[in-house]
Scaffold this active site. Structure first.
Site, PDB file in Angstrom:
ATOM      1  CD  GLU A 158      -0.707   8.098   0.065  1.00 59.07           C
ATOM      2  OE1 GLU A 158      -0.924   8.056  -0.448  1.00 59.07           O
ATOM      3  OE2 GLU A 158      -1.245   6.505  -0.123  1.00 59.07           O
ATOM      4  CE  LYS A 161     -14.193  -2.187  -4.733  1.00 60.39           C
ATOM      5  NZ  LYS A 161     -14.930  -1.807  -3.737  1.00 60.39           N
ATOM      6  CB  CYS A 170      -3.466  10.440  -4.381  1.00 61.63           C
ATOM      7  SG  CYS A 170      -3.777  11.366  -5.147  1.00 61.63           S
ATOM      8  CD  GLU A 178      -2.964   8.364  -7.891  1.00 64.33           C
ATOM      9  OE1 GLU A 178      -2.235   7.941  -7.140  1.00 64.33           O
ATOM     10  OE2 GLU A 178      -4.314   9.424  -7.802  1.00 64.33           O
TER      11      GLU A 178
END
Length: 500
Positions: free
Chosen positions: A394, A177, A291, A252
């Site tokens: 983040e 997906k 990331c 992750e």
């Protein structure tokens, strides 16, 4: 294949069972780029059922390793054949520059070739010394089963390859997906898998939203492993959903990555220039939507003013625009939501006392920057501290925060003062110091006098809330395999444990 037949189940393209569709927007101008099928629970269940049949009854898990590796190499060749077309799709869908798209295709190619080589090298299993000539003992590796692969919007093609290549190398079947924001290159990759000769049902694709598609995959009783790359909140939800089925889970979940610069790295003009240049790359590649972005600059106080001043001067000169245009160095953010998030983080930082050194706003529109696009200026925020949201969370945007230190211990403490632990870097002309600091950083990847390179043969993943498990390297293949110990007694005899 029509525009709305973007769900791939059991070797055939189809529309969503509900008939629903979704527009994919070009982030450079917010205009429609493509229309894809909006899958739901019924589509997800059909895809898992196909993958289950292909694993339980199909040929792929029992295909010799050499043949599986050969298919991966064919996929790599097809990626290079279509390199320019796929790079263009990736650039337009994500907003990144065309050159970044080309690099992504090359990195994906390398991943497929690496896992083809790796699984071949480990095909014989591991002989275990049982301490007796009458025993043959070996650990062999078998596929986990049906894998649910859920990928993010920032590197859709690359992250898909980090999951698909080892899953196939190990003999698994899968349902992937992609992010509903950037699904187009994944559709192309699945098309190439079919062209390379992958049996029907091994690869399945459902385009659609995280809820319901991703959520259904995480909880589905027919799924044996879930591999997810994305945000922390979504990742923890995936882990909770997978817990009832005791599925294998690999996550992750991003990072808040420190880039530590010691004054001795800037002692020469060449050293200073390199450290500043790399700090720009660390923070602003793909508009900071990485990331492992070096979003936290932690610089020694004695060189802070000079370093940050030059960094801000260069950041102001970064050429923003549509990623497919010549001369553009940085594209737009991926969506209106991401743009609003970036603006909110900058506003909160300024309210909390940060000093704006450059950026902090949307750019003026131009021929390559339509007013409707999701552009934001590279932003440097000085005078930051750990209590600020922009330092803790983040941001996933073109925002660089600056903190300073006086001692090595203070630098390490700042760098490790984060819930995350994905990546980080240390810059120093003193090799012993650099290696000493690198050893103390609690991050999954640490660069010394560099930033951002990775190798498919080296593990990728993080400590803390950056996730669990690893991608790439031998461990990346191990995630998709089960170890089985086969103990063979070559001279069976009565044990006589019981007298009889």
């Amino acid at each position: 294949m029509s525009a709305v037949e973007t769900i791939y189940v059991d070797g055939a393209w189809r529309a969503a069972a509900s008939g629903a569709q979704r527009e994919v927007l070009d982030p450079a101008d917010a205009k429609s780029l493509a229309v894809v099928a909006e899958g739901g629970v019924a589509d997800t269940d059909a895809a898992v059922a196909a993958a289950r049949r292909a694993f339980d009854h199909g040929p792929w898990p029992r295909t010799p390793v050499a043949e599986r590796a050969a298919l991966l190499r064919r996929v790599a060749d097809l990626l290079q054949r279509n390199r320019e077309a796929i790079a263009l799709i990736e650039s337009r869908d994500t907003g990144k520059t065309l050159e970044e798209g080309r690099v992504d295709v090359d990195d994906v190619t390398a991943a497929f070739r690496y896992f083809a080589d790796q699984v071949t090298a480990e095909a014989a299993g591991r002989v275990v010394d049982a301490g007796s000539p009458d025993v043959h003992s070996v650990v062999v590796y078998e596929p986990v089963g049906v894998c649910a692969l859920i990928t993010p919007w920032n590197y859709p093609l690359l992250q898909a390859s980090w999951k698909i290549a080892p899953a196939l190398a190990a003999g698994n079947t899968f349902v992937i997906k992609p992010s509903e924001v950037t699904p187009l290159s994944t559709i192309e990759l699945v098309t190439l898998l079919g062209e390379a000769g992958l049996p029907a049902g091994v690869a399945n694709l459902v385009t659609g939203a995280g809820d319901p598609v991703g959520a259904r995959l995480a909880e589905h009783p027919g799924v044996d492993l879930v591999s997810f790359t994305g945000g922390l909140a979504s990742g923890t939800a995936v882990m909770r959903a997978a817990a009832d089925g005791v599925k294998k889970v690999a996550l992750e979940l991003g990072g808040k990555n420190p880039n530590v610069v010691f004054a001795d790295a800037c002692a020469t003009e060449e050293g200073f220039d390199t450290a500043v240049d790399q700090a720009l790359n660390a923070a602003f590649i793909h508009s900071g939507q990485v990331c492992s972005a070096g979003a936290r600059l932690i610089v020694e106080e004695s060189v802070r003013e000079r370093f940050v001043g030059e960094l801000a001067r260069r950041a102001e000169r970064i050429r923003l625009g549509r990623g497919t245009e010549d001369g553009v160095e940085c594209g737009p953010l991926v969506s209106a939501q991401q743009l609003a998030k970036t603006e909110a983080y900058v506003a909160s930082a300024l309210a909390e006392g940060a000093r704006l050194r450059c950026g902090g706003a949307r750019p003026e529109p131009s021929a390559t920057r339509p007013a409707t696009g999701y552009f934001y200026l590279p932003t440097v925020l000085d005078g930051c501290h750990r209590e600020m949201r922009v330092v803790r969370e983040e941001t996933f945007g073109p925002i660089l925060t600056v903190e300073s230190f006086d001692t090595e211990d203070e630098a390490v403490a700042l760098a490790n003062d984060t819930e995350y632990g994905l990546a980080g870097a240390v810059w120093s002309a003193d090799t012993a110091r650099a290696r000493r600091v690198a050893a103390r950083l609690r991050h999954g990847t640490v660069w010394i006098n560099d930033y951002h390179p990775y190798l498919p043969q080296a593990e990728w993943g993080g400590f803390g809330k950056s996730g669990v498990g690893r991608e790439l390297g031998p461990s990346g293949l191990a995630e998709y395999r089960e170890a089985k110990h086969v103990y063979e007694n070559l001279r069976p005899r009565p044990v006589r444990w019981f007298a009889g």
